[in-house]
Design an enzyme around this catalytic site. Structure first.
Site, PDB file in Angstrom:
ATOM      1  N   SER A 256      -3.783   9.418  -1.905  1.00  0.00           N
ATOM      2  CA  SER A 256      -2.782  10.003  -2.792  1.00  0.00           C
ATOM      3  C   SER A 256      -2.798   9.331  -4.150  1.00  0.00           C
ATOM      4  CB  SER A 256      -1.410   9.827  -2.141  1.00  0.00           C
ATOM      5  OG  SER A 256      -0.380  10.010  -3.077  1.00  0.00           O
TER       6      SER A 256
ATOM      7  N   TYR B 194       5.827   4.749   1.473  1.00  0.00           N
ATOM      8  CA  TYR B 194       4.785   5.763   1.674  1.00  0.00           C
ATOM      9  C   TYR B 194       3.555   5.444   0.823  1.00  0.00           C
ATOM     10  CZ  TYR B 194       2.055   9.899   0.711  1.00  0.00           C
ATOM     11  OH  TYR B 194       0.996  10.753   0.515  1.00  0.00           O
TER      12      TYR B 194
ATOM     13  N   LYS C 204      -0.581   4.156   1.790  1.00  0.00           N
ATOM     14  CA  LYS C 204      -1.854   4.707   1.305  1.00  0.00           C
ATOM     15  C   LYS C 204      -2.722   3.590   0.715  1.00  0.00           C
ATOM     16  CE  LYS C 204      -1.302   9.008   2.470  1.00  0.00           C
ATOM     17  NZ  LYS C 204      -2.072   9.532   3.617  1.00  0.00           N
TER      18      LYS C 204
END
Length: 345
Positions: free
Chosen positions: A126, A151, A155
């Site tokens: 991402s 989050y 990643k």
């Protein structure tokens, strides 16, 4: 040619990638735990492609179940890994859930790849790894900033785990696709974004408000340092994004990768603000949206869009669909699912 495992394959990006893989002649197996997706999506995949892929309901944090899967399907030679919790806001509230789900699942997959000698891995990364970049558009060489959410941090850590793994395990090859904001739906309107509960992303919130499922759309902040005060993102059509995964997996299978860990930005190269998306949606659909500006949301980056020149040149891939046709596809999908029994909450 071996089979390709797509984890999270009945999710939003996963299902569109499964369609593109099948249409490119690949044989696909899907693992999904259905925590943020619905089994009915398999029907849509089958209607589009004429093929119903193998499906196993497995939680990837369960190592025994993962190991058993690879024993049962010995012909898998490539994995595209989507399965992960992905709402920025939720991750701020439930960090341990995100770390457990997103990292343990990846570790279990890598252990199985080493054990069963599966060489090719495409990782769903991402643009959150860049945080708020110093320079725009952001290139693959941009420094990785401290993540603004758990989050985003999962990643970053996942990419570090993969980089360490290709060093430790000869034969393992990884492409990490850092994508920007996927939106839209398949042109058939048979699959699309189907969030369970309240959507965390802008476009499904727009379409649900337009169809009357939500009272109003909230715009999180209009006091950002952008031309109209709202956040700017690089919105990419999900079918264009899915196609990038097919190109990446083919690159690994054919041995055209230039190193064992490659990174590509997958976006359009153009930033659009929240208000521009709202205005374009109203223009292409003729539907007026009831929206209200509220305070900023924690974890949101002010503005980010991709420099896609490396992916365009090296992968021979580029985003092709316009924002107008993308938003129209999202609206057609929303209308389709509201007519279907069993899809409504």
């Amino acid at each position: 040619m071996g089979q390709i495992l797509v984890t999270g394959g009945v999710g939003y990006i996963g299902s569109h990638t499964v369609v593109e893989l099948i249409e490119a002649g690949f044989e696909v197996c899907i693992i999904d735990n259905l925590s943020n997706s619905r089994i009915e999506v398999l029907d849509g995949i089958e209607k589009i492609t004429g093929v119903r892929p193998v499906f196993e309901k497995i939680d990837l944090t369960d190592q025994q179940a993962v190991d058993h899967f690879f024993q049962k399907y010995p012909n898998i030679d490539s994995i595209i890994h989507f399965a992960a919790s992905k709402a920025v806001g939720e991750s701020v509230q439930k960090p341990t859930l995100y770390y457990r789900n997103n990292l343990v699942s990846l570790i279990n997959l890598i252990d199985s790849m080493v054990k069963y000698q599966i060489p090719n891995f495409v990782f769903s990364s991402s643009c959150t790894v860049y945080g708020q970049p110093d320079e725009l558009p952001v290139t693959e060489q941009a420094p990785i900033k401290k993540a603004l959410s758990p989050y985003g941090n999962t990643k970053q850590i996942s990419e570090e785990i993969l980089q360490d793994s290709v060093q430790a395990f000869p034969g393992l090859k990884v492409i990490s696709l850092r994508y920007f904001n996927p939106i839209g739906a398949h042109p058939s309107a048979l699959i699309g974004e189907l969030p369970l509960g309240v959507p965390a992303n802008l476009v499904p919130f727009i379409t649900q408000t337009a169809i009357g499922l939500r009272k109003e759309l909230q715009v999180f902040g209009n006091d950002y340092n952008t031309p109209d005060g709202s956040c700017i993102r690089d919105y990419i059509n999900v079918v264009d994004l899915a196609h990038a995964h097919v190109v990446a997996i083919r690159r690994l299978i054919e041995g055209k990768n230039k190193s064992t860990f490659e990174v590509f930005n997958i976006g359009t190269g153009k930033g659009l603000s929240v208000f521009e998306i709202i205005n374009t949606f109203e223009k292409v659909t003729g539907v007026k949206l009831n929206y209200r500006v509220v305070g900023r949301r924690p974890g949101d980056v002010e503005k980010v869009w991709a420099d896609t020149s490396y992916a365009n040149k090296e992968l021979g891939w580029k985003a092709e669909k316009t924002i107008e046709e993308t938003l129209l596809s999202a609206w057609k999908w929303e209308q389709y699912i509201r007519q279907q029994k069993g899809f409504n909450e």
